[in-house]
Scaffold this active site. Structure first.
Site, PDB file in Angstrom:
ATOM      1  N   ARG A  95       0.832  -1.202   0.000  1.00 29.66           N
ATOM      2  CA  ARG A  95       0.000   0.000   0.000  1.00 29.66           C
ATOM      3  C   ARG A  95       0.864   1.250   0.000  1.00 29.66           C
ATOM      4  O   ARG A  95       2.001   1.259   0.408  1.00 29.66           O
ATOM      5  CB  ARG A  95      -0.907   0.011   1.234  1.00 29.66           C
ATOM      6  CG  ARG A  95      -1.983  -1.067   1.206  1.00 29.66           C
ATOM      7  CD  ARG A  95      -2.872  -0.988   2.440  1.00 29.66           C
ATOM      8  NE  ARG A  95      -3.660   0.238   2.474  1.00 29.66           N
ATOM      9  CZ  ARG A  95      -3.481   1.204   3.359  1.00 29.66           C
ATOM     10  NH1 ARG A  95      -2.557   1.113   4.271  1.00 29.66           N
ATOM     11  NH2 ARG A  95      -4.249   2.261   3.350  1.00 29.66           N
TER      12      ARG A  95
ATOM     13  N   LYS B 170       4.277  -8.456  11.419  1.00 30.03           N
ATOM     14  CA  LYS B 170       3.588  -8.590  10.145  1.00 30.03           C
ATOM     15  C   LYS B 170       3.963  -9.890   9.455  1.00 30.03           C
ATOM     16  O   LYS B 170       5.129 -10.181   9.221  1.00 30.03           O
ATOM     17  CB  LYS B 170       3.913  -7.410   9.231  1.00 30.03           C
ATOM     18  CG  LYS B 170       3.080  -7.376   7.954  1.00 30.03           C
ATOM     19  CD  LYS B 170       3.219  -6.051   7.235  1.00 30.03           C
ATOM     20  CE  LYS B 170       2.386  -6.008   5.983  1.00 30.03           C
ATOM     21  NZ  LYS B 170       2.443  -4.690   5.318  1.00 30.03           N
TER      22      LYS B 170
ATOM     23  N   ARG C   2      -0.878   2.155  13.537  1.00 33.96           N
ATOM     24  CA  ARG C   2       0.286   1.676  14.275  1.00 33.96           C
ATOM     25  C   ARG C   2       0.006   1.807  15.764  1.00 33.96           C
ATOM     26  O   ARG C   2      -0.662   2.747  16.191  1.00 33.96           O
ATOM     27  CB  ARG C   2       1.536   2.482  13.924  1.00 33.96           C
ATOM     28  CG  ARG C   2       1.904   2.447  12.454  1.00 33.96           C
ATOM     29  CD  ARG C   2       3.199   3.189  12.216  1.00 33.96           C
ATOM     30  NE  ARG C   2       3.496   3.274  10.798  1.00 33.96           N
ATOM     31  CZ  ARG C   2       4.085   2.314  10.103  1.00 33.96           C
ATOM     32  NH1 ARG C   2       4.457   1.199  10.705  1.00 33.96           N
ATOM     33  NH2 ARG C   2       4.333   2.459   8.818  1.00 33.96           N
TER      34      ARG C   2
END
Length: 331
Positions: free
Chosen positions: A124, A189, A325
């Site tokens: 992204r 992630k 975040r």
């Protein structure tokens, strides 16, 4: 004689030594040609190949090459019938870009694309997606939705649910989703999603759902990643055949999700998203083109928007370039 890289790498994928003579015989070329081809493949795909006199050649890191038949074996009959093609490439700039280039020719049927290696993988907001050869999953699904473009706003969230379901079927525990399109394990992630849509705003709309999933990240590639990350190998070190099985299960769930989303929309996935959302109640920083906002994350609404509480008031954020975040300090 031109030899496809896959033919050579399938010979070396086990990480063991293979003599130049045996490789030459199998490939139908001279031993000198074997050496030249191995040099070329190593440079092209950034693979380290050891050559030892008297023993032959071996890949420093063994590879599990993808196989269309292995991927198809994980698909249910309905999902298999919904796809006009499953394509596999040694190298592409990006799987999303490949499907987008042919979007006028694909028609109404679904189509899937996998690559062993991407030279220009994208995440992204234009970020690069690290795509080392034969290590992770880089795949995209083309689907035609009989919906208006505005109705696809929750598609990346639904794709995240599909990824979490696939990983659960694989046997991975502790999977969580981070709005709008990240898959995490232990707040690191594991994968990401990039959805691109094409067509008239009133519909029907073609969408390409791109999915990147870390399976066995090499050290040299990991040095380029600028955020906490993990891969399947770290969480499931004893599992074999992880890459093909994960590819098949992921595609199976993505096709199911695309069909259900087309008929029922994002709301069919809201409750499952809540199940995998581990960030509710956390102090967060939301970044967008307008700058940073700090507040408390309160989940997502029935349209897939992020709920951000600030000073006792809750606002909804829909912008596609928003990232989430964990805040450095509690508010």
């Amino acid at each position: 004689m031109v030899i496809e890289p896959r033919r050579i790498l399938e010979q070396l994928a086990d990480g063991r030594f293979h003599s130049g003579e045996a490789l030459a015989r199998s490939l139908g070329v001279s031993r000198t040609a074997v050496w030249k081809h191995l040099q070329s493949v190593g440079e092209q795909f950034e693979l380290e190949i050891h050559a030892v006199r008297g023993r032959g050649y071996r890949l420093v890191r063994p590879l599990e090459m993808l196989s269309v038949s292995a991927i198809e074996s994980e698909l249910g009959a309905t999902q298999r019938a919904a796809l006009s093609a499953i394509e596999l490439f040694d190298s592409l700039p990006s799987t999303n870009r490949y499907l987008a280039a042919g979007i006028d020719d694909w028609g109404a049927a679904g189509r899937a694309c996998f690559a062993e290696y991407q030279t220009a993988g994208r995440g992204r907001r234009g970020r690069a997606w690290i795509s080392p050869f034969g290590a992770n999953l880089y795949c995209s699904l083309y689907w035609c939705f009989d919906r208006a473009m505005a109705d696809l706003s929750g598609l990346s969230l639904a794709a995240g649910v599909a990824g979490a379901r696939a990983l659960g079927r694989l046997g991975l525990e502790g999977v969580s989703l981070k709005w709008p399109n990240d898959i995490h394990v232990d707040e690191r992630k594991l994968g990401g999603i990039l959805v691109e849509v094409f067509g008239p705003t009133s519909g029907p709309v073609a969408a390409i759902i791109g999915f990147g999933l870390n399976v066995d990240m090499p050290d040299h590639a990991a040095r380029e990643i600028d955020q906490p990350w993990t891969d399947l190998r770290k969480s499931m070190p004893r599992q074999t055949g992880l890459r093909n099985r994960a590819a098949g299960l992921l595609l199976d769930e993505l096709v199911k999700t695309a069909g259900l989303f087309d008929s029922e929309g994002w709301r069919a996935f809201h409750s499952d998203w809540v199940q995998f959302d581990r960030y509710v109640g956390r102090d967060v920083e939301v970044q967008s083109s307008e700058g940073a906002k700090h507040g408390r994350y309160r989940g997502v609404d029935q349209d897939g928007g992020l709920l951000l509480e600030q000073g006792g008031r809750t606002s909804v954020i829909h912008a596609g370039d928003v990232t989430l975040r964990a805040a450095m300090k509690p508010l």
